[in-house]
Design an enzyme around this catalytic site. Structure first.
Site, short mmCIF file in Angstrom:
data_model
loop_
_atom_site.label_atom_id
_atom_site.label_comp_id
_atom_site.label_asym_id
_atom_site.label_seq_id
_atom_site.Cartn_x
_atom_site.Cartn_y
_atom_site.Cartn_z
N GLN A 100 0.75 -1.13 -0.12
CA GLN A 100 -0.03 0.04 0.05
C GLN A 100 0.84 1.28 0.17
OE1 GLN A 100 -2.28 1.75 3.17
NE2 GLN A 100 -4.20 1.59 2.08
N TYR A 181 -5.62 11.39 3.89
CA TYR A 181 -4.39 11.52 3.60
C TYR A 181 -4.01 12.33 2.33
CZ TYR A 181 -3.74 8.40 7.58
OH TYR A 181 -3.92 8.02 8.76
N ARG A 228 -7.74 2.80 -2.92
CA ARG A 228 -8.75 2.80 -1.69
C ARG A 228 -9.26 3.94 -1.53
NH1 ARG A 228 -7.68 1.25 5.05
NH2 ARG A 228 -9.47 -0.48 5.02
N GLY A 317 -9.80 -5.96 8.84
CA GLY A 317 -8.72 -5.52 9.55
C GLY A 317 -8.46 -5.99 10.95
N ARG A 318 -9.40 -5.62 11.79
CA ARG A 318 -8.95 -6.11 13.13
C ARG A 318 -9.25 -7.48 13.20
NH1 ARG A 318 -12.96 -1.47 15.34
NH2 ARG A 318 -13.75 -1.76 13.27
#
Ligand code: 8OZ
Length: 362
Positions: A100, A181, A228, A317-318
């Protein structure tokens, strides 16, 4: 019948054996000296190689692209060598891994920037947001606006990072254009107040994204590139007056570039996946590649989403933090380990490479 979630999907000439993806996860465990990936990181990713696809943690394309302590980079020879050990370990374990590529833009602190300079962004507007530096949590610093003539240099940094990802043995790349970002800062009218060709209309605000996608698809085949987005998230103090309109154009840019997939964070980052399905359908109408869904999916929701065609791939993710063998656990409908938030960001093997697999737990 086997749920479609556990069946293969082709991204160009790359076959993913199942549709479960390890989401990109910032873990702040690169070597502090030079932000270099090392053996501990290789073990962590290797343990998760049964995912259909691993997406690496956000990896800064340049020193300027860094916004948090001990996140890895992909611009120095030592970083490329470190990533080679990671991709080698994943491949030996039978996995696939994309890098990424990340530039944080204004979500940074002067202490993390080359020569203590201000971070860069589309416009000189400080985010009401915090980052973690060597001293702990701190407010992010006020950015300076990139000059029009500098933007080609940042695009070139993305291109070089893609070259480095290739040299490091990654199977592809994901462009991080989510979560407030740099690219997301350009996309949104709340953070992009430019009056040059990179600001104003949605076409202009997506121009930087388009140039980045064009540059990196000259390095990797377009089907091995994903992007993404988080259209409906306010994470990192991002704001947009009409996200649906903005991201319809951004999705079309991904389509024009011929990307393999678009990865959407559905809703608020990490909080819920509640989003009007018609919003996702509207966005998907602008992109014909694979659709990767993300945000607090569990086993049954993921199975149903892929079965019904609401998603082609689902990123976790988690659940991937705590369950290296998530595919085996989902297939067996087995119990899951619980992730420990205290060890998410920074530290050592604890809460990183010591979550047990099913047979170890038994
Ligand atoms: C949490 C902490 C630090 C960075 C993102 C890269 O939200 C991140 C991130 C998340 O995409």
């Amino acid at each position: 019948m086997e749920p479609k979630l556990f069946t293969p999907l082709d991204l160009g000439d790359l076959t993913l054996p199942n549709r479960m993806v390890m989401a990109p996860l910032t873990r702040n465990r690169a070597l502090p000296q030079g932000d270099v990936p090392h053996a501990l990181n290789a073990t962590y990713y290797m343990q998760r190689a049964s995912a259909g696809l691993i997406i690496s943690e956000g990896t800064q394309i340049s020193p300027e692209g860094k916004g948090y302590v001990q996140t890895p980079g992909i611009y120095s020879p030592a970083q490329v060598a470190g990533w080679k050990t990671v991709t080698g370990a994943v491949h030996r374990a039978g996995g696939r891994i994309f890098a990424q590529l990340w530039h944080v833009g204004r979500i940074s602190h002067v202490s993390l920037q080359p020569e203590g300079q201000a971070p860069v962004g589309p416009s000189p507007i400080a985010a009401k947001s915090q980052t973690f530096t060597a001293s702990g949590f701190e407010d992010v610093s006020r950015p300076r606006a990139l000059e029009t003539g500098e933007i080609a240099r940042v695009v070139e940094d993305y291109r070089k990072a893609a070259e480095n990802a290739k040299a490091a043995g990654f199977d592809g790349i994901e462009i991080h254009a989510a979560n407030g970002y740099l690219i997301d800062q350009f996309l949104r009218d709340g953070t992009n107040k430019r009056d040059d060709a990179y600001g104003g209309t949605a076409e202009n605000r997506t121009r930087f994204l388009g140039e980045v996608l064009e540059a990196v698809t000259g390095v990797f085949p377009a089907k091995r590139v994903g992007v993404r987005f988080s259209p409906f998230s306010n994470f990192n103090d991002i704001a947009d007056s009409d996200p649906l309109a903005t991201f319809a154009v951004a999705m079309a840019r991904a389509g024009e570039a011929g990307l393999g997939y678009v990865h959407l964070i559905e809703g608020d980052t990490g909080i819920s996946r509640a989003l009007p399905p018609e919003a996702i359908a509207t966005l998907r109408a602008n992109f014909s590649g694979a659709y990767m869904a993300n945000n607090a999916y569990d086993r049954q929701i993921a199975i149903d989403a892929v079965e019904s065609g609401q998603a082609d791939l689902v990123a976790f993710g988690r659940l991937y933090i705590a369950n290296p063998d998530l595919v085996a656990r989902f297939k067996a409908n087995a119990p899951l380990n619980t992730p420990d938030p205290q060890t998410f960001y920074g530290g050592d093997a604890a809460g990183y490479t010591d979550y047990p697999e099913l047979d170890q737990a038994a």
